[in-house]
Each structure stands twice: as structure tokens, then as C-alpha cells.
Design an enzyme around this catalytic site. Structure first.
Site, PDB file in Angstrom:
ATOM      1  N   SER A 198       0.791  -1.228   0.000  1.00 48.08           N
ATOM      2  CA  SER A 198       0.000   0.000   0.000  1.00 48.08           C
ATOM      3  C   SER A 198       0.822   1.275   0.000  1.00 48.08           C
ATOM      4  O   SER A 198       0.353   2.299  -0.468  1.00 48.08           O
ATOM      5  CB  SER A 198      -0.963  -0.006   1.181  1.00 48.08           C
ATOM      6  OG  SER A 198      -0.271  -0.198   2.391  1.00 48.08           O
ATOM      7  N   HIS A 226      -5.326  -3.545  -2.476  1.00 41.95           N
ATOM      8  CA  HIS A 226      -5.105  -2.542  -3.533  1.00 41.95           C
ATOM      9  C   HIS A 226      -5.133  -3.151  -4.926  1.00 41.95           C
ATOM     10  O   HIS A 226      -4.873  -2.446  -5.902  1.00 41.95           O
ATOM     11  CB  HIS A 226      -3.777  -1.819  -3.303  1.00 41.95           C
ATOM     12  CG  HIS A 226      -3.822  -0.947  -2.091  1.00 41.95           C
ATOM     13  ND1 HIS A 226      -4.358   0.322  -2.105  1.00 41.95           N
ATOM     14  CD2 HIS A 226      -3.455  -1.183  -0.814  1.00 41.95           C
ATOM     15  CE1 HIS A 226      -4.286   0.836  -0.893  1.00 41.95           C
ATOM     16  NE2 HIS A 226      -3.752  -0.055  -0.088  1.00 41.95           N
ATOM     17  N   LYS A 257     -11.860   0.075  -1.881  1.00 46.04           N
ATOM     18  CA  LYS A 257     -10.889   0.776  -2.728  1.00 46.04           C
ATOM     19  C   LYS A 257     -11.374   0.772  -4.183  1.00 46.04           C
ATOM     20  O   LYS A 257     -12.307   1.494  -4.473  1.00 46.04           O
ATOM     21  CB  LYS A 257      -9.507   0.183  -2.480  1.00 46.04           C
ATOM     22  CG  LYS A 257      -9.068   0.585  -1.057  1.00 46.04           C
ATOM     23  CD  LYS A 257      -7.815  -0.013  -0.533  1.00 46.04           C
ATOM     24  CE  LYS A 257      -7.580   0.539   0.874  1.00 46.04           C
ATOM     25  NZ  LYS A 257      -6.685  -0.269   1.683  1.00 46.04           N
TER      26      LYS A 257
HETATM   27  C1  LIG Z   1      -6.767  -0.491   3.111  1.00 47.30           C
HETATM   28  C2  LIG Z   1      -6.184  -1.810   3.412  1.00 47.30           C
HETATM   29  C3  LIG Z   1      -6.867  -2.704   4.226  1.00 47.30           C
HETATM   30  C4  LIG Z   1      -8.112  -2.325   4.956  1.00 47.30           C
HETATM   31  O1  LIG Z   1      -9.217  -2.210   4.126  1.00 47.30           O
HETATM   32  P1  LIG Z   1     -10.458  -1.308   4.583  1.00 47.30           P
HETATM   33  O2  LIG Z   1     -11.608  -1.867   3.845  1.00 47.30           O
HETATM   34  O3  LIG Z   1     -10.120   0.091   4.199  1.00 47.30           O
HETATM   35  O4  LIG Z   1     -10.585  -1.479   6.068  1.00 47.30           O
HETATM   36  C5  LIG Z   1      -6.338  -3.972   4.376  1.00 47.30           C
HETATM   37  N1  LIG Z   1      -5.181  -4.332   3.785  1.00 47.30           N
HETATM   38  C6  LIG Z   1      -4.484  -3.470   3.018  1.00 47.30           C
HETATM   39  C7  LIG Z   1      -3.226  -3.922   2.370  1.00 47.30           C
HETATM   40  C8  LIG Z   1      -4.956  -2.178   2.820  1.00 47.30           C
HETATM   41  O5  LIG Z   1      -4.260  -1.308   2.090  1.00 47.30           O
END
Ligand SMILES: *Cc1c(COP(=O)(O)O)cnc(C)c1O
Length: 404
Positions: A198, A226, A257
Site C-alpha cells: 500500500s 489494492h 478501494k
Molecule cells: C486499506 C487496506 C486494508 C483495509 O481495508 P479497509 O476496507 O479500508 O478497512 C487492508 N489491507 C491493506 C493492504 C490495505 O491497504
């Protein structure tokens, strides 16, 4: 149903009260953060996430959202959400274990399993909850979790919550992970990695990790937060793109996302999902995902199938953008996708570069510790399908002018 952007009812915060004496330490902590240039600004957004975003009254090209395909503000998702809420209400009202799992959630689970080519899927209120609950259910005292040094905070927290032994290997270093797994006599071994990291925009060596997991009889969990919606022929992620689906029994992703909604999921074998229904605490003891979010996510999965050109175009434009920065001598590490970090080092420098880019019309957030290690502060550019070639060229020029 009308789908217009209207300002929310204005809100004014109440007057501040003095901190109670038992919390006086909070003031000291905040002052220490300010001195280290680590205070996080509050930003107020008006309206939807889109190619441009209004923050604190300024309209800026939006390079600071994870809305990679432009679905977060898409009227088709908004309408699906409204219909979902009309049918099933604003809140799910109970944990999925009791009466919260509705028809919309069931349909979404089937859509997710179809997207991932898996047996079944379990839906969580967030990706964060999916990671913490799943990891803590898969491993416990006496087990070993082997985890990449750059894994997401929700993976780190899942590892802590599990009370298993946790061994960290250097970023993407499969040989180091192999030593840790081979030396272990633990009851169960879990190898865990992000697929697209990320903060670094790097891609895990999934092929080699899959081989390692198979050879050592370890469980392999891949977090595609992602990557869901962005890679592979179906758009399910990098596991599909790497052709290692059969060797990855546990896949985690988010609906928040590229899918433009909210929520998280784990996908895998039907019997594993059945086990998690009995052991994944954030699923058992938290109210089910809101029906509107589930309906919007399901609509997004349909769009992932219907609009593969969005991911293809984004991936092609991201490659051009990365090359442009690299050719200009900027440090983007080993970024290989739509997340492009521009590494600047000290927090103050990252803040100054972000401020200069905002002056030039671009929202590019500065990422500082604890999101990245000390001395590795960066500007995190998140590219979206909503940015056209011309906008990306202007963005690249602005970064080259203000960061070099
Ligand atoms: C954003 C993210 C999460 C969490 O997801 P949300 O739905 O925003 O809680 C989990 N793992 C990674 C690698 C992320 O970037």
C-alpha cells in the site's frame, strides 16, 4: 431517485472544554508529535470522491484516494446503494451470525466467489476487520506466522491478536521467508503478504511465495486490498494475474478501494469459510455490513466484468507515469502499479512538497511515520482511471518541479 450533490447540513463543533487532569499527558504527546512534524492535518472534503476533489474549499486533482477505477462517486453505485437501503434499511441491525446476514449479503458473497473463482466468501464491515479476524482465527499460541516487513497495519494487528509467534522477513525476500518456515516446528504455519503493497506500490513475488508455501505445507494468505478489481483477466487481483490461484487458499480483499464501496472479505474453500463463521471474532461480534454498501459493492463487481477497459487503461497510464518520473531521476523505489511513492526522506520535506503540489492544484498526501519507517517519508501518488493522459503529464511535471 434524484442523485444530486447537496451540501450536508452545516455542523459547528461545540466549545472546547479543558482536558481533565488525568489526561494531561495527551497534551504532551500532541506537542511531541508537532515538534517531530508528525501532526496529521484535518481535511474537510465537500462532495464526492472524483478525478478532482474539494478539500477545505480548494478544488484539487485527486491523487489521494484509493478510488482507482472511479467507482466511489459513480451514480450507478449510488443508485444501487439507495435501492439496497430502501429494501433492507439503513442498518443491518445485528451481527451476521444472528440476523444481520441478508439477501443482499448473500448475493454479494456469490458475486465475490464468482469474481475470485473461489468456493465461497465471507463479508466483513471493513478490510481491516477481515484481516485481523481471519489471521487471529487461523493461527494461535504454538503456531508461526511469517509476515513481510511492509505488510499493512491490519495484518500486523491480526498477527498480534493471534498470540502466535510472528517472524518478519525483509520486504519480498522469499529466501528469508523460506529459512523461517523451514526451521519451524510449529503446529501450523501461516505465510502472509500483501499482493500490492500500500505504501510502496511494489508487488509481492507471488509465484515464489506460492511454491514456498506448497513445499513447506504452510497456509498462504494474500491480501489483495489494492489489487482487487485491477489485475487479472477477470479483474480479481494479482493472484489471478500470476496464475497461482490454486496455491493461494486464503484471499483477503476490500470493497472500499477500487470497488468504490465499503467493507472487506475473505474468500476460499467452503469449509474454511464455515470454520471462520465460528472463529472470526470481528465477523461474529460486529454488526453486519450495511446493506447499502453491500448493494453498491455488488454493482461494482458487475462493472469490473463489464468495463475491463478501465483497469487496462489505468495500468497502461500508470506505466507511462512511472517511467516519466524515473527518467527525471526521481526515486520511486520498485513501484510497479497505480500506487507511486516519491521518496523524499524527512517528514518536513514531504510536507513542504505536498504543500507546493497543492499550490499547483494537486492533492498528493505526504506519508510519514508510523505509516512508513523513519527517514522514508514520501509523497504517495494514487492514480485513478479518472485521470487522463494530459492530467498525468501535468502532475508528473509538477512533481518533477517541486520534488527535485
Ligand atoms: C486499506 C487496506 C486494508 C483495509 O481495508 P479497509 O476496507 O479500508 O478497512 C487492508 N489491507 C491493506 C493492504 C490495505 O491497504
Amino acid at each position: 431517485m434524484a442523485c444530486q450533490i447537496e451540501a450536508a447540513r452545516p455542523a459547528s463543533r461545540p466549545h472546547h472544554q479543558p482536558l481533565p487532569p488525568s489526561l494531561s499527558w495527551v497534551e504532551e504527546e500532541l506537542e511531541a508529535l508537532a515538534t517531530a512534524e508528525l501532526l496529521r492535518p484535518r481535511r474537510l472534503r465537500t462532495g464526492r470522491q472524483a478525478g478532482t476533489v474539494s478539500l477545505d474549499g480548494r478544488s484539487l486533482v485527486n491523487c489521494g484516494a484509493n478510488d482507482y477505477l472511479g467507482y466511489a462517486g459513480d451514480p450507478r453505485l449510488v443508485k444501487a446503494a439507495a435501492k439496497g437501503a430502501c429494501s433492507e434499511g439503513a442498518g443491518a441491525g445485528a451481527s451476521p451470525l444472528v440476523s444481520g446476514h441478508s439477501q443482499i449479503h448473500e448475493a454479494l458473497a456469490v458475486s465475490l466467489a464468482g469474481l475470485l473463482g473461489s468456493d465461497d466468501a465471507l463479508i466483513f464491515p471493513s478490510g481491516y476487520a477481515a484481516n485481523t479476524a481471519t489471521i487471529a482465527a487461523l493461527a494461535g499460541p504454538g503456531d508461526l506466522i511469517v509476515s513481510d516487513a511492509r505488510n499493512h497495519a491490519s495484518i500486523i494487528d491480526g498477527c498480534r491478536l493471534s498470540r502466535a509467534e510472528v517472524a518478519i522477513y525483509p520486504h519480498r525476500d522469499v529466501a528469508a521467508a523460506a529459512i523461517l518456515l523451514t526451521a519451524s516446528t510449529a503446529r501450523r504455519r501461516l505465510l502472509v503478504t500483501d499482493s500490492l503493497f500500500s505504501m510502496d506500490g511494489t508487488i509481492a513475488p507471488l509465484d515464489d511465495l506460492a511454491t514456498l508455501a506448497t513445499e513447506t505445507g504452510s497456509m498462504l494468505l494474500v491480501d489483495e486490498a489494492h489489487a482487487t478489481g485491477l489485475f487479472g483477466a477477470r479483474g480479481s487481483g494479482l493472484v489471478e494475474a500470476a496464475g497461482v490461484e490454486a496455491a493461494v487458499p486464503i484471499r483477503i480483499g476490500t470493497l472500499s478501494k477500487a470497488l468504490g464501496s465499503a467493507g472487506g472479505f475473505v474468500a476460499g474453500h467452503r469449509r474454511l469459510m464455515e470454520f471462520l463463521r465460528h472463529r472470526a471474532r470481528a465477523w461474529m461480534f460486529s454488526t453486519a455490513h450495511p446493506p447499502a454498501a453491500a448493494a453498491a459493492a455488488r454493482q461494482a463487481i458487475d462493472l469490473i466484468a463489464a468495463e475491463p477497459h478501465r483497469r487496462q487503461e489505468l495500468n497502461a497510464r500508470a506505466a507511462v507515469f512511472r517511467q516519466r518520473l524515473t527518467d527525471a531521476g526521481l526515486a520511486i523505489g520498485n513501484a510497479a502499479a497505480q500506487i507511486v511513492p516519491v521518496i523524499v526522506g524527512e517528514p518536513g520535506r514531504a510536507m513542504a512538497a505536498a504543500a507546493a503540489l497543492a499550490e499547483a492544484g494537486f492533492f498528493v498526501p505526504a506519508i510519514r511515520p508510523p505509516s512508513v519507517p523513519e527517514g522514508e517519508s514520501l509523497l504517495r501518488v494514487s492514480l485513478s482511471w479518472l485521470h487522463d493522459d494530459e492530467t498525468l503529464e501535468r502532475l508528473a511535471s509538477a512533481i518533477i518541479d517541486h520534488v527535485r
